[in-house]
Design an enzyme around this catalytic site. Structure first.
Site, PDB file in Angstrom:
ATOM      1  N   ASP A   1       4.873  -2.516  -0.610  1.00 42.63           N
ATOM      2  CA  ASP A   1       4.891  -1.165  -1.168  1.00 42.63           C
ATOM      3  C   ASP A   1       4.551  -1.300  -2.649  1.00 42.63           C
ATOM      4  O   ASP A   1       5.419  -1.578  -3.470  1.00 42.63           O
ATOM      5  CB  ASP A   1       6.265  -0.532  -0.979  1.00 42.63           C
TER       6      ASP A   1
ATOM      7  N   GLU B   1       0.669  -0.086   1.863  1.00 45.35           N
ATOM      8  CA  GLU B   1       0.575   1.371   1.859  1.00 45.35           C
ATOM      9  C   GLU B   1      -0.717   1.804   1.180  1.00 45.35           C
ATOM     10  O   GLU B   1      -1.102   1.255   0.144  1.00 45.35           O
ATOM     11  CB  GLU B   1       1.771   1.984   1.138  1.00 45.35           C
TER      12      GLU B   1
ATOM     13  N   ASP C   1      12.301   0.470  -2.662  1.00 43.54           N
ATOM     14  CA  ASP C   1      10.961  -0.106  -2.514  1.00 43.54           C
ATOM     15  C   ASP C   1      10.934  -1.199  -1.448  1.00 43.54           C
ATOM     16  O   ASP C   1       9.943  -1.341  -0.726  1.00 43.54           O
ATOM     17  CB  ASP C   1      10.478  -0.651  -3.864  1.00 43.54           C
TER      18      ASP C   1
END
Length: 173
Positions: free
Chosen positions: A8, A67, A139
């Site tokens: 992420d 992502e 996160d």
């Protein structure tokens, strides 16, 4: 079992999560955050690269899931996020890992059944699916969710292809 590194990306905090999986079975391996602190962006990008390279060397994942960039409120934030994401993707590619990309709604859909789920719902499902107790760093939870999403997508594609030991192509259009 395939070991997947979920990433992420962020310019100040980049979450990572490692999940081993086969079929519907998932096992937590590790998670955490690369914190870049303050300072010039090039130095922070270097910290992202070094931190993720250490994670890859330490755990030896077979694949990575990152992502996709989404639109931010400001162009400056989107550019910084894009650069952090680029550092993360390049680190994985240079380590020889195939990289798959997922939009946030895809990850939410894979874990909660709805693409509009809140971050808390996703983190809860990560804990449930991996049998974890206690809180996860936000996160790191997002990175673990990416790894789980990739394992789900991977096993679904394998079932559709009818092939055992299916591997995703490095090149994604």
């Amino acid at each position: 079992m395939t070991l997947v590194l979920g990433i992420d990306p962020g310019s100040r905090v980049t979450g990572y999560g490692l999940v081993a999986g086969e079929g519907n079975r998932h096992r937590y391996v590790a998670s955490g955050c690369v914190r870049t602190g303050n300072g010039p962006l090039p130095e922070r990008l270097g910290r992202i690269q070094a931190g993720l390279a250490d994670v890859i060397r330490s755990h030896g994942p077979a694949e990575a899931a990152v992502e996709q960039v989404f639109v931010h409120r400001s162009a400056e934030s989107a550019l910084k996020l894009g650069q952090a994401r680029g550092a993360a993707v390049l680190t994985a590619v240079m380590a020889g890992l195939p990289v798959s990309e997922y939009a946030a709604p895809q990850v939410k859909q894979a874990l909660t059944g709805t693409g509009g789920a809140r971050k808390e719902q996703v983190a809860h499902m990560v804990r449930v699916l991996l049998g974890l107790r206690g809180e996860l760093q936000a996160d790191a939870a997002d990175a673990l969710a990416l790894a789980i999403c990739h394992l789900h997508a991977r096993s679904g594609l394998a079932r559709l292809s009818g092939a055992r030991g299916f591997r995703r192509s490095r090149l994604q259009g």
